[in-house]
Design a protein around this motif. Structure first.
Motif, PDB file in Angstrom:
ATOM      1  N   THR A 204       0.883  -1.305  -0.079  1.00 46.78           N
ATOM      2  CA  THR A 204       0.016   0.131  -0.044  1.00 46.78           C
ATOM      3  C   THR A 204       0.979   1.352  -0.033  1.00 46.78           C
ATOM      4  O   THR A 204       1.972   1.295   0.274  1.00 46.78           O
ATOM      5  N   ALA A 205       0.250   2.526  -0.333  1.00 46.41           N
ATOM      6  CA  ALA A 205       1.050   3.640  -0.390  1.00 46.41           C
ATOM      7  C   ALA A 205       0.030   4.775  -0.317  1.00 46.41           C
ATOM      8  O   ALA A 205      -1.136   4.761  -0.324  1.00 46.41           O
ATOM      9  N   VAL A 206       0.932   6.047  -0.244  1.00 52.74           N
ATOM     10  CA  VAL A 206       0.278   7.284  -0.600  1.00 52.74           C
ATOM     11  C   VAL A 206       0.717   7.711  -2.006  1.00 52.74           C
ATOM     12  O   VAL A 206       1.740   7.510  -2.216  1.00 52.74           O
ATOM     13  N   LEU A 207      -0.192   8.346  -2.454  1.00 48.50           N
ATOM     14  CA  LEU A 207       0.070   9.029  -3.910  1.00 48.50           C
ATOM     15  C   LEU A 207       0.290  10.568  -3.613  1.00 48.50           C
ATOM     16  O   LEU A 207      -0.710  11.061  -3.300  1.00 48.50           O
ATOM     17  N   LEU A 208       1.432  11.243  -3.874  1.00 48.80           N
ATOM     18  CA  LEU A 208       1.714  12.557  -3.738  1.00 48.80           C
ATOM     19  C   LEU A 208       1.743  13.159  -4.990  1.00 48.80           C
ATOM     20  O   LEU A 208       2.334  12.548  -6.111  1.00 48.80           O
ATOM     21  N   PRO A 209       1.516  14.341  -5.238  1.00 49.62           N
ATOM     22  CA  PRO A 209       1.406  15.287  -6.484  1.00 49.62           C
ATOM     23  C   PRO A 209       2.776  15.724  -6.737  1.00 49.62           C
ATOM     24  O   PRO A 209       2.978  16.075  -7.977  1.00 49.62           O
ATOM     25  N   PHE A 227      -3.093  14.348  -1.638  1.00 55.30           N
ATOM     26  CA  PHE A 227      -2.799  12.987  -1.700  1.00 55.30           C
ATOM     27  C   PHE A 227      -3.972  12.041  -1.668  1.00 55.30           C
ATOM     28  O   PHE A 227      -5.051  12.292  -1.298  1.00 55.30           O
ATOM     29  N   HIS A 228      -3.594  10.820  -2.250  1.00 58.64           N
ATOM     30  CA  HIS A 228      -4.704   9.695  -2.363  1.00 58.64           C
ATOM     31  C   HIS A 228      -3.931   8.610  -1.871  1.00 58.64           C
ATOM     32  O   HIS A 228      -2.682   8.337  -1.754  1.00 58.64           O
ATOM     33  N   LEU A 229      -4.894   7.569  -1.508  1.00 58.42           N
ATOM     34  CA  LEU A 229      -4.385   6.332  -0.794  1.00 58.42           C
ATOM     35  C   LEU A 229      -4.480   5.396  -2.035  1.00 58.42           C
ATOM     36  O   LEU A 229      -5.143   5.459  -3.267  1.00 58.42           O
ATOM     37  N   TRP A 230      -3.430   4.422  -2.096  1.00 56.32           N
ATOM     38  CA  TRP A 230      -3.181   3.164  -3.246  1.00 56.32           C
ATOM     39  C   TRP A 230      -3.107   1.953  -2.571  1.00 56.32           C
ATOM     40  O   TRP A 230      -2.314   1.785  -1.670  1.00 56.32           O
ATOM     41  N   SER A 231      -3.756   1.045  -3.003  1.00 62.62           N
ATOM     42  CA  SER A 231      -3.379  -0.363  -2.326  1.00 62.62           C
ATOM     43  C   SER A 231      -4.402  -1.529  -3.304  1.00 62.62           C
ATOM     44  O   SER A 231      -5.370  -1.399  -2.981  1.00 62.62           O
ATOM     45  N   PRO A 232      -3.751  -2.096  -4.386  1.00 64.65           N
ATOM     46  CA  PRO A 232      -4.622  -3.034  -4.837  1.00 64.65           C
ATOM     47  C   PRO A 232      -4.878  -4.191  -4.017  1.00 64.65           C
ATOM     48  O   PRO A 232      -6.086  -4.710  -4.130  1.00 64.65           O
ATOM     49  N   SER A 233      -4.419  -4.331  -2.771  1.00 60.37           N
ATOM     50  CA  SER A 233      -4.761  -5.396  -1.912  1.00 60.37           C
ATOM     51  C   SER A 233      -5.999  -4.977  -0.918  1.00 60.37           C
ATOM     52  O   SER A 233      -6.639  -5.903  -0.360  1.00 60.37           O
ATOM     53  N   PHE A 234      -6.099  -3.563  -1.079  1.00 62.89           N
ATOM     54  CA  PHE A 234      -7.389  -3.103   0.071  1.00 62.89           C
ATOM     55  C   PHE A 234      -8.044  -2.277  -0.771  1.00 62.89           C
ATOM     56  O   PHE A 234      -8.086  -1.136  -0.309  1.00 62.89           O
ATOM     57  N   GLN A 235      -8.448  -2.385  -2.035  1.00 66.18           N
ATOM     58  CA  GLN A 235      -9.207  -1.522  -2.781  1.00 66.18           C
ATOM     59  C   GLN A 235     -10.515  -1.160  -2.392  1.00 66.18           C
ATOM     60  O   GLN A 235     -10.785   0.421  -2.392  1.00 66.18           O
ATOM     61  N   GLU A 236     -11.018  -1.708  -1.562  1.00 61.23           N
ATOM     62  CA  GLU A 236     -12.462  -1.485  -0.846  1.00 61.23           C
ATOM     63  C   GLU A 236     -12.177  -0.159  -0.152  1.00 61.23           C
ATOM     64  O   GLU A 236     -12.902   0.733   0.206  1.00 61.23           O
ATOM     65  N   PHE A 237     -10.984  -0.017   0.849  1.00 62.55           N
ATOM     66  CA  PHE A 237     -10.489   0.892   1.529  1.00 62.55           C
ATOM     67  C   PHE A 237     -10.014   2.334   1.048  1.00 62.55           C
ATOM     68  O   PHE A 237     -10.476   3.460   1.294  1.00 62.55           O
TER      69      PHE A 237
END
Length: 250
Positions: A204-209, A227-237
């Motif tokens: 998982t990660a944070v996406l920064l501009p 910023f936005h959140l990123w996580s293929p494993s926790f996409q619902e969150f």
């Protein structure tokens, strides 16, 4: 060979919760290995948040010398930074504090080596005392607030919480962390892999501009909520966080 940071459609990918074997007793991956794994996974940077708590001090502070403690504590960060500079990965200093009152953990951003050396034994107060003293200097995020075995959340002692903790070996109860943040719309909602060993990294990660090169710049962007959140494993969150953002923007 140095590599440029990879900009995805939504931003540069940073993991704000990683550990090194050099410093964290529970870390199984050495700093250079951690950095190389994140480069291979297309990340632009990471934050080294090694553990700092009274048990750590009991093993390290044999001479009751805070500068020597810092030398040891920063060894994982320094090794990460050296490798990051070689391969073009942004390596940022953070910390994961635990206080004597219980086993809750707090991620701290907006610090550097000078700050750490100038504030000795910060893990020997309570969570509330730490917040009251430093809340206008640093960013304090509750790590995995509902992990099995955690004490009740000290809700007045943090700026936010991880709604995604990606560590696969713990019962993190991320759904409860999301509900905590729903009850506290002022909280920042974060995500982190909590990397300790093989298979933990880059979940998982944070996406920064924009790219950031120190903890102060990271803190400013998180506080601005750009910023936005990123996580293929926790996409619902990730989707839940985006839905909350849309509601907040109305």
């Amino acid at each position: 060979m140095r590599k440029e940071g990879i900009f995805t459609m939504n931003g540069y990918r940073y993991d704000p919760h990683t550990h090194t074997a050099e410093t964290s007793r529970c870390g199984h991956l050495y700093a250079a290995d951690v950095v190389d794994r994140y480069v291979r996974n297309g990340f632009t940077g990471l934050v080294v948040t090694d553990h700092l708590h009274p048990e750590y001090l009991s093993r390290i502070d044999t001479e009751h010398n805070w500068d020597l403690v810092c030398d040891h504590y920063l060894s994982g960060y320094h090794a990460s930074k050296r490798r990051g500079d070689e391969v073009g990965l942004d390596v940022i200093l953070g910390a994961e504090l635990r206080f004597p009152e219980n086993d809750n953990d707090y991620l701290v951003y907006g610090i550097d080596e000078q700050w750490l050396r100038s504030n000795p034994y910060i893990c020997c107060m309570s969570a509330q005392e730490f917040f009251d003293k430093y809340h206008d200097q640093v960013l304090i995020i509750h790590a995995h607030p509902f992990r099995k075995g955690s004490a009740p959340v000290q809700e007045t002692a943090v700026h936010g919480a991880e709604i995604i903790n990606g560590n696969p070996r713990h019962e993190n109860n991320n759904d409860k962390a999301l509900e905590l943040c729903r009850r506290h719309p002022e909280y920042l909602r974060l995500a982190g892999s909590d990397t300790h060993r093989d298979g933990d990294e880059a979940r998982t990660a944070v996406l920064l501009p924009e790219r950031v090169h120190d903890s102060f710049a990271y803190k400013r962007i998180i506080e601005s909520q750009k910023f936005h959140l990123w996580s293929p494993s926790f996409q619902e969150f990730v989707e839940a966080d985006e839905a909350i953002r849309k509601e907040e923007a109305k």
